[in-house]
Design an enzyme around this catalytic site. Structure first.
Site, PDB file in Angstrom:
ATOM      1  N   CYS A 274       0.818  -1.222   0.000  1.00 49.50           N
ATOM      2  CA  CYS A 274       0.000   0.000   0.000  1.00 49.50           C
ATOM      3  C   CYS A 274       0.846   1.262   0.000  1.00 49.50           C
ATOM      4  CB  CYS A 274      -0.909   0.027   1.222  1.00 49.50           C
ATOM      5  SG  CYS A 274      -2.306  -1.063   1.115  1.00 49.50           S
ATOM      6  N   GLY A 275       2.111   1.155  -0.344  1.00 50.33           N
ATOM      7  CA  GLY A 275       2.926   2.366  -0.468  1.00 50.33           C
ATOM      8  C   GLY A 275       3.779   2.685   0.746  1.00 50.33           C
TER       9      GLY A 275
END
Ligand code: SPV
Ligand code: MN
Length: 624
Positions: A274-275
């Site tokens: 998710c980054g």
């Protein structure tokens, strides 16, 4: 130490290796090592102290055993895991619990005696014909309040080598311990190999013995299952921290540069993919760690350290334009282990998203690969696995923070929770206070699976603090520990949420990859109340004028009012649905939810309903 164990060490270890162990004067360690030499029956035992010479030996072994192969660039190697061994095996990862123990039923478990009998049965003679490596490491900086000494037994030189890149050396920590039993123990065997990969995947097991601070891992090679100090130690540390009053979090740790040379440290919890790594490595800021942090309250302040000193990061999608820092690391000579990528005909690494020109053929986790190759079920095999990774030491990262190894850690100025959310939360938002942040942001964290590839809408998975997979204590207790953590903290850090994945009605992303640079700077300024914020039912959001200025300064772009309105519209129906989902879980699936969680969520619900009655379902931030 009993005589039998002493004999085993004497018989099985070369003289120098025996001396390395004996010099630690630790009977608990000696018993542990001899027990597993007896059980696993390796053909040879190698003990690694902190010396360069022995570390080099491991590095060479990884290539000599064939577990790693050299790539074109100096220091680069490739390792393959088996085709069915490319990710954490949640189903076969279990806690050993007493028959009468009241252990959270949400956590995967097996009755202790049954589990031990099974795992020891599998491990009997498992290292026959293989060399055993005994490695010493330290979780957290050395010689610090945060340090946890660890011993890793493994028969994989690849795992030993990876841990050398990822963790601080620990032999001296064992010396400092003076014979204490206060250390973590990991035993790993890749088991029988076929074409260089674990053969008996049906007997893959990861069993966690919290009582004895010991984790077993067998018949697997994938790092998430095998690197003792990563997600296996995390489970032990969550329990240890819970008993001792500190936290183990699935969080990056980074320094964000503010005005006039100020630097503010943030931790950030995001579920896998998710980054999290890309945020921690944003150019212009400073990375301390990308995955796991320990947090302690020291002299009235929260201080944090990176448990690790390297990165075991997802490589898919990394390209020159979007990830300049990582790109530079991955394309420079230096020690990097690539796993499960494609090796081209020129002996170079290639991964999905590296560039638009995909090689015609090469070797990947499926063996000889060519464009269009299909698996047994007729599905096309991608050029590299989506969970393909790279392992590198943070020393090789140009923007590594100066405090990476500071034994005192760094003061945490802000905490960020992020997930993959296409339709509910705004891109960045501050919570009203610690309790509101822990409950509505951390404990309510959800993330959408990337099931979109199957043609379905992403499925939202509940993942409190992005730590669900690693919890070794009941969920409610874990939430309570977080709530209570700041009882002696005068000025608790602000808690924020970010969402990089918000979409419009057409399914297009509302943000650019680089916008997170702006959110970080805004959060940094908010820590000192140097910019104003707008109060909404769910928290505090940025003002248009401040963002416009930051977009201009940081990205040289014109941030339009239209974009602001789209991104920061309060989506009341979606917010209410989320509250219902979260309340349902805490009411029906979690048995020890603290009451305050329901109160805080209920208050949020009432604020949202009041707003809806006054202003409608979708409220532009300009109306507030
Ligand atoms: C994650 O999945 O969160 C990782 C990689 O950091 S693993 O080691 O598999 O946990
Ligand atoms: Mn992780």
């Amino acid at each position: 130490m009993n005589e039998n164990n002493e004999q085993i060490l004497k018989q099985k270890l070369r003289k120098e290796d025996y001396t390395i162990i004996k010099n630690l004067n630790n009977v608990h360690l000696e018993n542990f090592i001899s027990d597993y030499i007896k059980l696993c029956n390796p053909s040879d035992v190698f003990v690694c102290d902190d010396s360069d010479e022995r570390i080099s030996f491991i590095r060479d072994e990884a290539v000599n055993t064939g577990e790693e192969k050299k790539l074109k660039m100096d220091g680069h190697t490739i390792h393959f895991d088996g085709i069915d061994d490319q990710a954490r095996d949640k189903a076969n990862t279990k806690y050993l619990v007493e028959a009468d123990e009241n252990f959270d039923k949400n956590l995967n478990q097996i009755e202790r005696n049954q589990g031990i009998e099974e795992i020891k049965g599998i491990m009997n003679n498992i290292m026959n014909g293989h060399r055993m490596y005994i490695m010493f490491f330290c979780l957290g900086p050395q010689n610090s309040k945060f340090s946890i000494p660890c011993v890793q037994i493994t028969d994989s030189a690849y795992i030993a080598h990876s841990e050398i890149l990822l963790y601080r050396q620990g032999y001296k920590e064992f010396k400092r311990m003076n014979g204490s039993n206060n250390f973590f123990k990991f035993v790993h065997s890749e088991g029988e190999l076929e074409n260089g990969v674990s053969k008996n995947i049906d007997k893959r097991r990861v069993y966690i013995d919290i009582k004895n601070n010991l984790v077993y891992s067998v018949n697997t090679q994938y790092g998430g299952n095998t690197l003792g100090l990563k997600k296996l130690a995390m489970r032990l540390a969550i329990n240890k921290g819970s008993n001792e009053g500190w936290l183990t979090e699935h969080m990056f740790l980074m320094g964000v540069n503010g005005p006039n040379g100020r630097k503010t440290y943030f931790t950030g919890a995001f579920p896998s993919a998710c980054g999290k790594t890309s945020t921690s490595m944003i150019p212009g800021e400073r990375i301390v760690g990308d995955d796991i942090s320990y947090l302690r309250v020291i002299d009235g302040k929260i201080r944090a350290v990176n448990v690790e000193k390297g990165i075991f990061g997802i490589i898919a999608g990394i390209n020159q334009k979007d990830d300049p820092v990582l790109w530079q690391v991955l394309n420079s000579p230096g020690e990097i282990i690539f796993s499960n990528i494609l090796v081209t005909e020129n002996n170079e690494p290639f991964w999905e998203g590296k560039s638009d020109t995909i090689p015609e053929k090469g070797v990947n986790f499926s063996g000889e690969w060519f464009k269009g190759k299909k698996d047994a079920s007729g599905k096309e095999i991608p050029v590299s696995h989506k969970n393909a990774r790279f392992t590198a030491s943070l020393d090789s990262v140009p923007n590594v923070d100066e405090n990476l190894h500071n034994p005192a850690g760094v003061v945490v100025g802000g905490i960020i929770y992020g997930g993959r959310d296409s339709d509910t939360s705004v891109p960045v938002e501050e919570s009203f206070d610690w309790v509101h942040g822990i409950i509505t942001k951390g404990a309510s964290l959800e993330s959408e699976t990337t099931a979109a590839t199957l043609g379905k809408i992403g499925i939202r998975k509940f993942n409190p603090m992005s730590n669900l997979d690693f919890l070794s204590i009941p969920i409610g207790k874990y939430i309570k520990n977080n709530l209570d953590f700041v009882k002696d903290v005068e000025n608790p850090p602000k808690i924020f949420s970010v969402n990089y994945f918000l979409k419009d009605n057409n399914g297009d992303y509302l943000n650019d990859k680089w916008d997170k640079r702006v959110w970080l700077k805004w959060m940094e300024l908010r820590c000192y109340n140097e910019v104003d914020a707008i109060k909404t039912p769910t928290g505090l959001i940025p003002k248009y004028s401040d963002l416009k200025k930051l977009f201009k300064e940081l990205l040289s772009s014109e941030y339009s009012e239209e974009s602001y309105i789209k991104q920061f519209t309060i989506r009341i129906p979606e917010q209410l649905n989320k509250l219902d989902r979260i309340m349902d879980i805490y009411k029906n699936k979690v048995s020890d939810t603290p009451d305050i969680l329901f109160n805080v969520l209920e208050e949020q619900k009432q604020r949202l309903e009041k707003f809806r009655n006054e202003l409608g379902d979708y409220i532009s931030p300009l109306q507030l």
